[in-house]
Scaffold this motif. Sequence first.
Motif, mmCIF file in Angstrom:
data_model
loop_
_atom_site.group_PDB
_atom_site.id
_atom_site.type_symbol
_atom_site.label_atom_id
_atom_site.label_comp_id
_atom_site.label_asym_id
_atom_site.label_seq_id
_atom_site.Cartn_x
_atom_site.Cartn_y
_atom_site.Cartn_z
ATOM 1 N N ASP A 17 0.820 -1.221 0.000
ATOM 2 C CA ASP A 17 0.000 0.000 0.000
ATOM 3 C C ASP A 17 0.851 1.267 0.000
ATOM 4 O O ASP A 17 0.632 2.180 -0.807
ATOM 5 N N SER A 18 1.812 1.353 0.911
ATOM 6 C CA SER A 18 2.616 2.579 0.978
ATOM 7 C C SER A 18 3.528 2.716 -0.238
ATOM 8 O O SER A 18 3.814 3.834 -0.681
ATOM 9 N N THR A 19 3.974 1.591 -0.802
ATOM 10 C CA THR A 19 4.778 1.658 -2.025
ATOM 11 C C THR A 19 3.941 2.191 -3.179
ATOM 12 O O THR A 19 4.406 3.011 -3.987
ATOM 13 N N LEU A 20 2.691 1.745 -3.264
ATOM 14 C CA LEU A 20 1.787 2.261 -4.294
ATOM 15 C C LEU A 20 1.586 3.764 -4.151
ATOM 16 O O LEU A 20 1.562 4.496 -5.147
ATOM 17 N N VAL A 21 1.436 4.225 -2.911
ATOM 18 C CA VAL A 21 1.249 5.664 -2.696
ATOM 19 C C VAL A 21 2.457 6.447 -3.199
ATOM 20 O O VAL A 21 2.318 7.499 -3.824
ATOM 21 N N GLY A 22 3.657 5.916 -2.933
ATOM 22 C CA GLY A 22 4.854 6.570 -3.453
ATOM 23 C C GLY A 22 4.824 6.663 -4.971
ATOM 24 O O GLY A 22 5.168 7.710 -5.564
ATOM 25 N N ALA A 23 4.399 5.592 -5.630
ATOM 26 C CA ALA A 23 4.318 5.596 -7.092
ATOM 27 C C ALA A 23 3.265 6.584 -7.589
ATOM 28 O O ALA A 23 3.469 7.279 -8.595
#
Length: 353
Positions: A17-23
């Motif tokens: 989830d947090s990696t997706l937000v970064g993207a």
Amino acid sequence: MNNKKAKAILLLSGGLDSTLVGAILKRENIDVIALRFVTGLEYAVIKEELMDIYNDDPAKKAADFLNIPIRFVSLKDVYLDMFLNPKYGYGSAINPCLDCHILMLKTAKKIMEDEGFDFIATGEVKGQRPMSQKSQDLINAIKESGLEGKLLRPLSAKLLPITEAEEKGLINRDNLYDIYGRSRNVQMKLAEEFGITDYPIPAGAGCSIVDKGYARRYNDLVSNNGKEILNIELMQYLAIGRHIRMNKDVKLLLGRNEKENDALENRVRKNCIVLKPNYNRGPLGYLEIYSNIEYVDKDIIYKSAMIMGYFSKEEKETLSITASYYNADKEYKNEIIEINNQESKNTQFEQIV
């Protein structure tokens, strides 16, 4: 759309989830810095310097993939007080997830204000976690942290009140999402679109205290020895090895693998006994003493050696173990204990975990 290029802080655990937000933030042309909060309870094996393992941290790997800078921020000095006094209580183990998240948000808010960032972004998904991501929990996190209008949750933004960043045109609300619930299907599809293939299975961001086995060890410790003895270092070692209660004041820790053996052997603590096997296939033992007694009865030391033999995989008839400890005369001793390997396999003891 506002022409100003926004600056955002991303709370990055390294999970999907947090990696997706970064993207997502990078796609929206936002300058991002990632914060990875360190409580001291993230890692199953403790090293002298946490920097030694930062390169293997999932958040560091995610930040490198996203090509954004990452900063590790320690909460060790304030974490214990929050843990012992959580306003919103514990989860199914002893995890004060909502209070922990609020502590991280408050810390991030100060960095945001001190360094001129526009908003904070997290990977929270509405309805995903029962302890911290129910609707009221999301509201409480904003209220308690003082981040009204400044906290963006891009994966569920369309299900939540509009933020200042959206109102000011720093990010386009139409490009955000309305994900709800515990299913990861939408996130996994998004990951494919962003080329994100390497991410861990959701498990509390690697935090030890979400584990029910850890909770049992913690409850055993405080019921026998009280909360007054707690510190972060002691709580770290609740995540390591097998824990066997010898009596109210003494507990035996046994490494389950080479890394845990090394962590126990390198530990520096007063009022303890290290039991080092003089053979290769077996655990290192560590007797923790939780009272002011000056030495441990030799019967306990011998029984601990027998328990080590119980878990060893050596086939020798006699096993030799070195016990290092202070005796009744306050002299530091290295004593060789020899045990019968076959007899050790019949040792009776209460295994806590």
